[in-house]
Design a protein around this motif. Sequence first.
Motif, mmCIF file in Angstrom:
data_model
loop_
_atom_site.group_PDB
_atom_site.id
_atom_site.type_symbol
_atom_site.label_atom_id
_atom_site.label_comp_id
_atom_site.label_asym_id
_atom_site.label_seq_id
_atom_site.Cartn_x
_atom_site.Cartn_y
_atom_site.Cartn_z
ATOM 1 N N GLY A 112 0.897 -1.366 0.089
ATOM 2 C CA GLY A 112 0.148 -0.076 0.044
ATOM 3 C C GLY A 112 0.731 1.239 0.155
ATOM 4 N N ASN B 71 -7.476 14.892 3.472
ATOM 5 C CA ASN B 71 -8.599 14.264 3.005
ATOM 6 C C ASN B 71 -10.055 14.488 3.882
ATOM 7 O OD1 ASN B 71 -7.391 12.713 0.968
ATOM 8 N ND2 ASN B 71 -6.516 11.353 2.228
ATOM 9 N N ASN C 156 -14.720 12.705 4.240
ATOM 10 C CA ASN C 156 -14.819 11.219 4.308
ATOM 11 C C ASN C 156 -13.889 10.904 5.688
ATOM 12 O OD1 ASN C 156 -15.102 8.656 3.918
ATOM 13 N ND2 ASN C 156 -14.137 8.371 2.088
ATOM 14 N N SER D 229 -14.310 7.813 7.269
ATOM 15 C CA SER D 229 -13.652 6.381 7.416
ATOM 16 C C SER D 229 -12.134 6.518 6.687
ATOM 17 C CB SER D 229 -14.369 5.683 6.284
ATOM 18 O OG SER D 229 -14.099 6.008 4.861
ATOM 19 N N VAL D 230 -11.430 7.492 6.285
ATOM 20 C CA VAL D 230 -10.117 7.728 5.893
ATOM 21 C C VAL D 230 -9.021 7.505 7.068
ATOM 22 C CG1 VAL D 230 -8.563 8.989 4.757
ATOM 23 C CG2 VAL D 230 -10.501 8.979 3.729
ATOM 24 N N PHE E 48 -9.968 5.870 9.946
ATOM 25 C CA PHE E 48 -9.525 4.149 10.250
ATOM 26 C C PHE E 48 -8.798 3.724 9.167
ATOM 27 C CE2 PHE E 48 -13.308 5.752 12.288
ATOM 28 C CZ PHE E 48 -13.232 5.844 13.801
ATOM 29 N N LYS E 49 -8.822 3.953 8.019
ATOM 30 C CA LYS E 49 -8.204 3.369 6.953
ATOM 31 C C LYS E 49 -6.553 3.421 7.069
ATOM 32 C CE LYS E 49 -7.468 3.358 1.840
ATOM 33 N NZ LYS E 49 -7.825 4.055 0.970
ATOM 34 N N GLU E 50 -6.215 4.794 7.265
ATOM 35 C CA GLU E 50 -4.861 5.445 7.331
ATOM 36 C C GLU E 50 -4.295 4.855 8.650
ATOM 37 O OE1 GLU E 50 -3.067 6.497 4.887
ATOM 38 O OE2 GLU E 50 -4.494 6.430 3.529
ATOM 39 N N ASN F 59 -3.642 0.688 9.359
ATOM 40 C CA ASN F 59 -2.676 -0.206 8.367
ATOM 41 C C ASN F 59 -1.424 0.101 8.825
ATOM 42 O OD1 ASN F 59 -2.405 2.237 6.864
ATOM 43 N ND2 ASN F 59 -3.229 1.458 5.011
ATOM 44 N N SER G 134 1.186 0.809 6.916
ATOM 45 C CA SER G 134 2.000 1.692 5.814
ATOM 46 C C SER G 134 2.825 2.367 6.019
ATOM 47 C CB SER G 134 0.681 2.049 4.827
ATOM 48 O OG SER G 134 0.247 3.108 5.422
#
Length: 165
Positions: free
Chosen positions: A28, A116, A122, A124-125, A127-129, A132, A134
């Motif tokens: 990612g 973002n 948004n 949900s960005v 939790f996504k960022e 993970n 990355s």
Amino acid sequence: MKGLKIIILFIINLLVDLTILSKYNLYGVVPSITIPLIIVLSIYAKKENIVYYGLFQGLIQDIAFGNTLGVKALLFYLISYYVYSFNINEHKNLAKNYVYLIIAIIFKKIYVIVMNLIIYRNPSVIFKELFNFSILIEIIVSLVFFTFINFIMYRIEKNKLRSIV
């Protein structure tokens, strides 16, 4: 460094990021030499004009990769400005420079999350960022690039000093 060398580095960085490194995806993370190069140039810079390198590199990357103009430009400008101002006479301290790089990568990640949220609205960005891993891969890849670029710049500066004496 003089203006012509900075322009050549600008073009090489742009070509490497656009053609070679943009093709790879490590869990990612698309590797980039931009932040390590900006930090190394800011560390070894004699004048504050080096911050414009970060600004122009960010504008070009915004045009090439992003869909919002000025986001990376401001980020790279801020990173180069603060690294330059913290490191005016202390570019020999390698441990401090590694810390600057890690802080810059974390700052970049937080900056991207906030931008973002502001631009795309948004949530949900987050939790996504954040959940993970990355950022660890990006830090490791950037540390490798930083070590290589810093070694080259150190050798160039050392050879300059030898030629003066």
